[in-house]
Scaffold this motif. Structure first.
Motif, short mmCIF file in Angstrom:
data_model
loop_
_atom_site.label_atom_id
_atom_site.label_comp_id
_atom_site.label_asym_id
_atom_site.label_seq_id
_atom_site.Cartn_x
_atom_site.Cartn_y
_atom_site.Cartn_z
N TRP A 100 0.63 -1.18 -0.19
CA TRP A 100 -0.03 0.00 0.05
C TRP A 100 0.74 1.41 -0.20
N VAL A 101 0.44 2.29 -0.59
CA VAL A 101 0.86 3.47 -0.43
C VAL A 101 -0.29 4.46 -0.78
N TYR A 102 -0.65 5.61 0.24
CA TYR A 102 -1.65 6.39 0.08
C TYR A 102 -1.37 7.76 0.75
N VAL A 103 -2.14 8.49 0.53
CA VAL A 103 -2.41 9.87 0.96
C VAL A 103 -3.74 10.05 1.77
N GLY A 104 -3.69 10.40 3.27
CA GLY A 104 -4.81 10.24 3.91
C GLY A 104 -5.32 11.81 4.43
N TYR A 105 -6.47 12.05 4.46
CA TYR A 105 -6.92 13.27 4.94
C TYR A 105 -7.92 13.15 6.00
N SER A 106 -7.72 13.57 7.08
CA SER A 106 -8.77 13.61 8.30
C SER A 106 -9.36 14.72 8.63
N VAL A 107 -10.79 14.82 8.78
CA VAL A 107 -11.38 15.89 9.44
C VAL A 107 -12.56 15.36 10.52
N SER A 108 -12.94 15.71 11.62
CA SER A 108 -13.56 15.24 12.52
C SER A 108 -13.78 13.83 12.51
N ASP A 109 -14.94 13.20 12.16
CA ASP A 109 -15.21 11.92 12.09
C ASP A 109 -14.92 11.19 10.64
N PHE A 110 -14.35 11.86 9.87
CA PHE A 110 -14.27 11.39 8.46
C PHE A 110 -12.54 11.11 8.18
N ILE A 156 -9.70 4.92 -4.23
CA ILE A 156 -10.16 5.76 -3.19
C ILE A 156 -10.90 5.15 -2.08
N SER A 157 -11.13 5.59 -0.78
CA SER A 157 -12.04 4.90 0.12
C SER A 157 -12.09 6.43 0.99
N GLY A 158 -13.42 6.12 1.87
CA GLY A 158 -13.76 7.12 2.61
C GLY A 158 -14.35 6.70 3.77
N THR A 159 -13.99 6.91 5.09
CA THR A 159 -14.45 6.20 6.30
C THR A 159 -15.12 7.08 7.29
N TRP A 160 -16.28 6.90 7.58
CA TRP A 160 -17.11 7.50 8.82
C TRP A 160 -17.04 6.76 10.03
N ASP A 161 -16.63 7.27 11.06
CA ASP A 161 -16.63 6.95 12.40
C ASP A 161 -17.86 7.41 13.29
N ILE A 162 -18.73 6.42 13.67
CA ILE A 162 -19.87 6.77 14.28
C ILE A 162 -19.86 6.34 15.72
N GLU A 163 -19.92 7.16 16.85
CA GLU A 163 -19.74 6.66 18.29
C GLU A 163 -21.67 6.34 18.41
N SER A 165 -22.27 4.23 21.29
CA SER A 165 -22.48 4.34 22.88
C SER A 165 -21.09 4.74 23.27
N ASP A 166 -20.91 4.54 24.63
CA ASP A 166 -19.63 4.87 25.24
C ASP A 166 -18.57 3.90 24.89
N ASP A 167 -19.03 2.55 24.55
CA ASP A 167 -18.15 1.50 24.31
C ASP A 167 -18.36 0.96 22.99
N SER A 168 -19.01 1.44 21.92
CA SER A 168 -19.46 0.77 20.81
C SER A 168 -19.54 1.87 19.53
N TYR A 169 -18.77 1.45 18.46
CA TYR A 169 -18.43 2.38 17.45
C TYR A 169 -18.66 1.48 16.21
N LEU A 170 -19.30 2.34 15.27
CA LEU A 170 -19.49 2.10 13.69
C LEU A 170 -18.82 2.52 12.76
N THR A 171 -18.01 1.80 12.11
CA THR A 171 -17.30 2.48 10.70
C THR A 171 -17.82 2.05 9.62
N HIS A 202 -17.45 -1.51 3.12
CA HIS A 202 -17.21 -2.05 4.33
C HIS A 202 -17.75 -1.57 5.48
N SER A 203 -18.07 -2.39 6.40
CA SER A 203 -18.69 -1.93 7.65
C SER A 203 -18.17 -2.53 8.71
N GLU A 204 -17.86 -1.87 10.04
CA GLU A 204 -17.23 -2.66 11.11
C GLU A 204 -18.15 -2.00 12.42
N LEU A 205 -18.65 -3.00 13.21
CA LEU A 205 -19.13 -2.71 14.49
C LEU A 205 -18.44 -3.36 15.57
#
Length: 350
Positions: A100-110, A156-163, A165-171, A202-205
């Motif tokens: 792999w070789v990539y450039v990443g850009y992050s802002v807030s939960d994206f 290209i890919s885009g990932t959203w991180d969604i909280e 609960s306090d200990d559960s996350y969805l991407t 792709h999704s992950e809980l």
């Protein structure tokens, strides 16, 4: 024992374990890390086992040999880049692969990534070649070998991180791949894949003691098969791949299961492991259907010499059903489609 339990959960449930434990910080913004595996392995069947490894009844000292280097640069709070070069089991030392070789850009939960990226089909996809990051010597081949060792795509890919609960996350990660090429050797045949495009989701809980992933990928491809007698170009075709995987930790127990379904395969495995300080015995049962009819039983023991070095000893029995050659990469001349596989594997990170 409580400390051992926490380390076991962290190692098996966190995809960032390798980077956290092994990276060397060259500067505040630049880090370097590495990983590798080597083994002594032998089957009792003269016909080779596994695409890209070709294990036979001759003792092999380099069928699993892997060495990788990864560099990461963080330019600021938003931009970063990463590169990973791997000498895979099928590669010569003079021809490693740019995994792999990539450039990443992050802002807030994206998070946005562009370049060559890892194909996120499985629980262990992100650290597929980092043997130290999973329990067994190799990921279960009935599932992980179903796509002939293709592990990356250009796009290209885009990932959203969604909280949740306090200990559960969805991407949630949609991704798009452009035209790319891949080569796979199986016996005396060379398969050249030209992949026109790839579209996937792709999704992950995840939580402290569990992970659940789902992935759908669509690809349009053409393949050229070359043999000593000549070559043949096959027309373009489509493939739809569905994968589902789950990991769950309960005290010292770790339960894992994955399934892959496409036009040619319905493959699955389930695994159970139990951690006792530095020792982790495990058992895996797997089946392949449709394209390859096969079932297998694996019994192994992992010993963590340090937090960065581990040793696996394994015995695996594989049995092809219904006349198929199963996990053997070609039809046995003598008709023997059963095999017992013995492995001693050393994994490390640095």
């Amino acid at each position: 024992m409580q400390t051992s339990k926490i380390c076991f959960i962290a190692t098996t449930l966190s995809i960032s374990t390798f980077a956290v434990n092994a990276q060397l910080n060259l500067t505040d913004n630049i880090s370097l890390s590495g990983f590798g595996s080597t083994s002594i392995t032998q089957s009792n069947n003269a016909t080779p086992l596994y695409v890209n490894r070709e294990i036979t009844d001759n003792t092999c000292y380099d069928c699993d040999t892997t060495l990788g280097l990864q560099g990461d640069i963080r330019f600021n709070d938003n931009f970063n880049t990463s590169i990973q070069i791997v000498k895979r089991p099928q590669d010569s030392w003079s021809s490693p692969r740019l995994e792999w070789v990539y450039v990443g850009y992050s802002v807030s939960d994206f998070n946005l990534k562009f370049g060559r990226l890892r194909l996120p089909l499985f629980l262990s996809s992100e650290y597929y070649y980092v043997g130290q990051a999973y329990t067994s010597a190799r990921p279960p081949q009935e599932v992980y070998n179903s796509i002939l060792g293709i592990t990356s795509y250009d796009g290209i890919s885009g990932t959203w991180d969604i909280e949740i609960s306090d200990d559960s996350y969805l991407t949630v990660t949609p991704y798009l791949g452009i035209e790319s090429n891949s080569k796979v050797g199986i016996g005396d045949k060379q398969y050249d894949f030209n992949i026109d495009n790839t579209v996937g989701l792709h999704s992950e809980l995840s939580g402290f003691d569990y992970r659940i992933i789902f992935n759908y990928a669509y690809s349009k491809y053409a393949v050229k098969v070359t043999t000593p007698q000549g070559s043949l170009d096959y027309p373009s075709d489509n493939i739809n791949i569905y994968t589902l995987g789950t990991e769950y930790s309960l005290e010292q127990w770790l339960l894992t299961a994955e399934v892959l379904i496409d036009e040619m395969n319905f493959n699955w495995y389930s695994s159970i492991a139990y951690n006792i300080d530095k020792f982790t015995p495990y058992v895996t049962y797997a089946e392949s259907h449709h394209g390859k009819k096969n079932n297998s039983l694996l019994i192994g023991l992992r010993y963590d010499l340090t937090t960065r070095v581990s040793l696996n000893t394994e015995w695996k029995y594989t049995n092809a059903k219904g006349g198929s050659h199963g996990e053997l990469i070609r039809t046995p001349v003598d008709g023997d489609t059963d095999a017992q596989l013995y492995t001693i594997m050393l994994n490390f990170i640095f």
